[in-house]
Design an enzyme around this catalytic site. Structure first.
Site, PDB file in Angstrom:
ATOM      1  N   GLU A 108      10.202 -64.996  33.204  1.00 25.84           N
ATOM      2  CA  GLU A 108      10.206 -66.308  32.563  1.00 25.84           C
ATOM      3  C   GLU A 108      11.606 -66.829  32.329  1.00 25.84           C
ATOM      4  O   GLU A 108      12.522 -66.063  32.080  1.00 25.84           O
ATOM      5  CB  GLU A 108       9.580 -66.198  31.163  1.00 25.84           C
ATOM      6  CG  GLU A 108       8.201 -65.688  31.127  1.00 25.84           C
ATOM      7  CD  GLU A 108       7.764 -65.398  29.697  1.00 25.84           C
ATOM      8  OE1 GLU A 108       6.578 -65.162  29.506  1.00 25.84           O
ATOM      9  OE2 GLU A 108       8.614 -65.405  28.783  1.00 25.84           O
ATOM     10  N   CYS A 121      17.298 -70.343  28.617  1.00 22.88           N
ATOM     11  CA  CYS A 121      17.045 -68.992  28.127  1.00 22.88           C
ATOM     12  C   CYS A 121      16.576 -68.153  29.316  1.00 22.88           C
ATOM     13  O   CYS A 121      15.545 -68.466  29.920  1.00 22.88           O
ATOM     14  CB  CYS A 121      15.980 -69.070  27.030  1.00 22.88           C
ATOM     15  SG  CYS A 121      15.438 -67.474  26.427  1.00 22.88           S
ATOM     16  N   CYS A 128      10.418 -54.956  29.357  1.00 22.19           N
ATOM     17  CA  CYS A 128      11.477 -54.454  28.484  1.00 22.19           C
ATOM     18  C   CYS A 128      11.088 -53.073  27.998  1.00 22.19           C
ATOM     19  O   CYS A 128       9.916 -52.809  27.733  1.00 22.19           O
ATOM     20  CB  CYS A 128      11.671 -55.389  27.286  1.00 22.19           C
ATOM     21  SG  CYS A 128      13.064 -54.914  26.221  1.00 22.19           S
ATOM     22  N   CYS A 132       9.840 -53.182  20.804  1.00 21.37           N
ATOM     23  CA  CYS A 132       9.728 -53.805  19.482  1.00 21.37           C
ATOM     24  C   CYS A 132       8.291 -54.307  19.299  1.00 21.37           C
ATOM     25  O   CYS A 132       7.783 -55.053  20.141  1.00 21.37           O
ATOM     26  CB  CYS A 132      10.725 -54.955  19.346  1.00 21.37           C
ATOM     27  SG  CYS A 132      12.433 -54.439  19.635  1.00 21.37           S
ATOM     28  N   CYS A 135       7.146 -58.143  19.598  1.00 18.99           N
ATOM     29  CA  CYS A 135       7.572 -58.907  20.761  1.00 18.99           C
ATOM     30  C   CYS A 135       6.606 -58.694  21.922  1.00 18.99           C
ATOM     31  O   CYS A 135       6.253 -57.558  22.247  1.00 18.99           O
ATOM     32  CB  CYS A 135       8.979 -58.461  21.168  1.00 18.99           C
ATOM     33  SG  CYS A 135       9.525 -59.132  22.743  1.00 18.99           S
ATOM     34  N   CYS A 362       9.343 -64.817  23.416  1.00 18.44           N
ATOM     35  CA  CYS A 362       9.621 -63.750  24.375  1.00 18.44           C
ATOM     36  C   CYS A 362       8.379 -63.132  25.024  1.00 18.44           C
ATOM     37  O   CYS A 362       7.592 -62.460  24.385  1.00 18.44           O
ATOM     38  CB  CYS A 362      10.388 -62.678  23.597  1.00 18.44           C
ATOM     39  SG  CYS A 362      11.155 -61.467  24.619  1.00 18.44           S
TER      40      CYS A 362
HETATM   41  N1  SAH Z   1      16.269 -57.800  24.104  1.00 17.00           N
HETATM   42  C1  SAH Z   1      17.151 -58.781  23.578  1.00 17.00           C
HETATM   43  C2  SAH Z   1      16.929 -60.191  24.072  1.00 17.00           C
HETATM   44  C3  SAH Z   1      15.533 -60.709  24.230  1.00 17.00           C
HETATM   45  S1  SAH Z   1      14.598 -61.240  22.851  1.00 17.00           S
HETATM   46  C4  SAH Z   1      17.119 -58.767  22.068  1.00 17.00           C
HETATM   47  O1  SAH Z   1      16.249 -58.115  21.508  1.00 17.00           O
HETATM   48  O2  SAH Z   1      17.982 -59.382  21.447  1.00 17.00           O
HETATM   49  C5  SAH Z   1      15.397 -62.606  22.100  1.00 17.00           C
HETATM   50  C6  SAH Z   1      15.122 -62.678  20.611  1.00 17.00           C
HETATM   51  O3  SAH Z   1      13.751 -63.056  20.356  1.00 17.00           O
HETATM   52  C7  SAH Z   1      15.334 -61.348  19.910  1.00 17.00           C
HETATM   53  O4  SAH Z   1      16.021 -61.561  18.710  1.00 17.00           O
HETATM   54  C8  SAH Z   1      13.907 -60.903  19.654  1.00 17.00           C
HETATM   55  O5  SAH Z   1      13.835 -59.976  18.633  1.00 17.00           O
HETATM   56  C9  SAH Z   1      13.235 -62.222  19.333  1.00 17.00           C
HETATM   57  N2  SAH Z   1      11.775 -62.189  19.404  1.00 17.00           N
HETATM   58  C10 SAH Z   1      10.986 -61.444  20.201  1.00 17.00           C
HETATM   59  N3  SAH Z   1       9.683 -61.680  19.955  1.00 17.00           N
HETATM   60  C11 SAH Z   1       9.643 -62.586  18.968  1.00 17.00           C
HETATM   61  C12 SAH Z   1       8.573 -63.227  18.257  1.00 17.00           C
HETATM   62  N4  SAH Z   1       7.293 -62.963  18.544  1.00 17.00           N
HETATM   63  N5  SAH Z   1       8.902 -64.124  17.305  1.00 17.00           N
HETATM   64  C13 SAH Z   1      10.204 -64.395  17.017  1.00 17.00           C
HETATM   65  N6  SAH Z   1      11.244 -63.824  17.640  1.00 17.00           N
HETATM   66  C14 SAH Z   1      10.972 -62.922  18.607  1.00 17.00           C
END
Ligand code: SAH
Length: 372
Positions: A108, A121, A128, A132, A135, A362
């Protein structure tokens, strides 16, 4: 403490795409071009077409002899990605594209247009490995690293769309890049770095986007943050902290079991010192999870101590992913959280949350397409 989930730091090599111009050094392009029986100066010409004019189809490169265009295409411009879905919101000024890669994996990118800038973005990996739990991408695991070409092509296509007026709002320029799509950029370090150099080198070596306008967002791979600092670039670093204490962060950002909050903040401070830039701290605010007033106080204190004035906190209202029990914190709780962090002398604002209705959090679009 035992690692509760399996993290994937390295990706399988299989499935990597064919070599594209953007994967090659200038010397390699020259070699490929002379291998086709063309004079060496054509290499320069082709690179100028790609980085300078954003052209990726030799059939439109009228300064190349017509008889050579097909072989140049075959050797340097394999089709790396095909758009399979595109959805817009915010009156067309936010646009999310889902791409299918040569091996069927999905990826994406999201383009957000503002009055004074346009931000893309982009993804650095297919899937990944950082797991987390809040996410969408983290749930599917890591498919593979993206190649330099696959990263750079996301940028080229968006830059061409902006230039040619294919985004609502008329002709414009792509000005900002954030590595906040799928994947952990610092887990695909070498390719991401090469891609950044191409994105930021002045044309015709690159797209000429300012390093200051490129943001690398990481879960906090501390040694890789230090390595990035030693590259002496001026890209912005964003750290997805999401929690100021190890107990909860071990759960929310499982890589914390490997590099603790202290180690991550020390590395971030080193980055701030080397780059002279403020580090962004990302904090996805999750109801009854990490939104307590005491955590806001602790966050402000720890950041002040570690980074002084070289820090800014972005609070991101959680964008709930299907099937997850996580939810956004209520507005008054969010307001109080922001107020308390600011009260510690650490600037804190709420991130503009564009694209919620197009599942721009994400990994959500790819998850939908896979039928998850
Ligand atoms: N792996 C990297 C970059 C990708 S995610 C990182 O973790 O920084 C980009 C941002 O979106 C990160 O801060 C991640 O924690 C956040 N993110 C992921 N899923 C999310 C969600 N469901 N709601 C809000 N932020 C989210």
């Amino acid at each position: 403490m035992a690692t509760p989930v399996q993290l994937q730091f390295s990706a399988p090599k299989k499935g990597m795409p064919p070599t594209h111009l953007a994967d090659m050094t200038d010397d390699q392009v020259r070699e490929a071009v002379t291998g086709l029986g063309l004079p060496g100066f054509r290499a320069n010409q082709i690179a100028r077409q790609y980085y300078g004019r954003l052209a990726a189809d030799p059939r439109s490169m009228t300064d190349l002899p017509e008889a050579t265009r097909d072989s140049v295409r075959e050797a340097l411009f394999p089709q790396l990605m095909t758009p399979v879905n595109e959805i817009s919101c915010d009156g067309g000024e936010t646009r999310k594209t889902l791409w299918r890669l040569h091996d069927g994996t999905l990826l994406e990118s999201v383009l957000m247009r503002y009055p004074d800038r346009a931000t893309l973005c982009i993804s650095s990996q297919a899937g990944c490995g950082m797991a987390c739990p809040f996410c969408a991408t983290g749930q599917g695991g890591l498919d593979r690293n993206l190649s330099v070409g696959e990263i750079v092509e996301q940028v080229r296509t968006a830059a061409a769309d902006m230039r040619d007026g294919r985004v609502e709002g008329g002709e414009g320029r792509l000005t900002n890049i954030v590595f906040m799509g799928m994947g952990e950029p610092l887990a695909n370090y070498k390719r991401v770095l090469t891609a950044i150099r191409r994105i930021t080198a002045p044309a015709p070596e690159g797209f000429g986007i300012s390093q200051r306008n490129v943001t690398v967002s990481t879960v906090g791979l501390a040694p890789a943050i230090r390595k990035l600092a030693d590259e002496e670039m001026s890209v912005r670093l964003a750290v997805s902290l999401h929690c100021p204490d190890d107990e909860l962060r071990d759960e929310l950002v499982p890589v914390n079991n490997r590099w603790s909050v202290t180690e991550v903040l020390d590395a971030a401070a080193y980055y701030a010192e080397k780059s002279g830039r403020r580090v962004s701290i990302e904090y996805a605010l999750i109801r009854d999870m990490n939104d307590q007033p005491w955590r806001a106080d602790l966050l402000g204190k720890r950041l002040k101590r570690a980074l002084g004035s070289k820090v800014h906190v972005n609070v991101i209202p959680l964008n709930p992913t299907p099937g997850s029990k996580c939810d956004a914190a209520p507005k008054p709780v969010q307001d109080e959280f922001v107020r308390r962090v600011n009260a510690q002398g650490v600037p804190c604002t709420v991130r503009d949350t564009r694209g919620q209705e197009i599942a721009a959090a994400c990994g959500q679009l790819a998850a939908e397409e896979r039928g998850a």
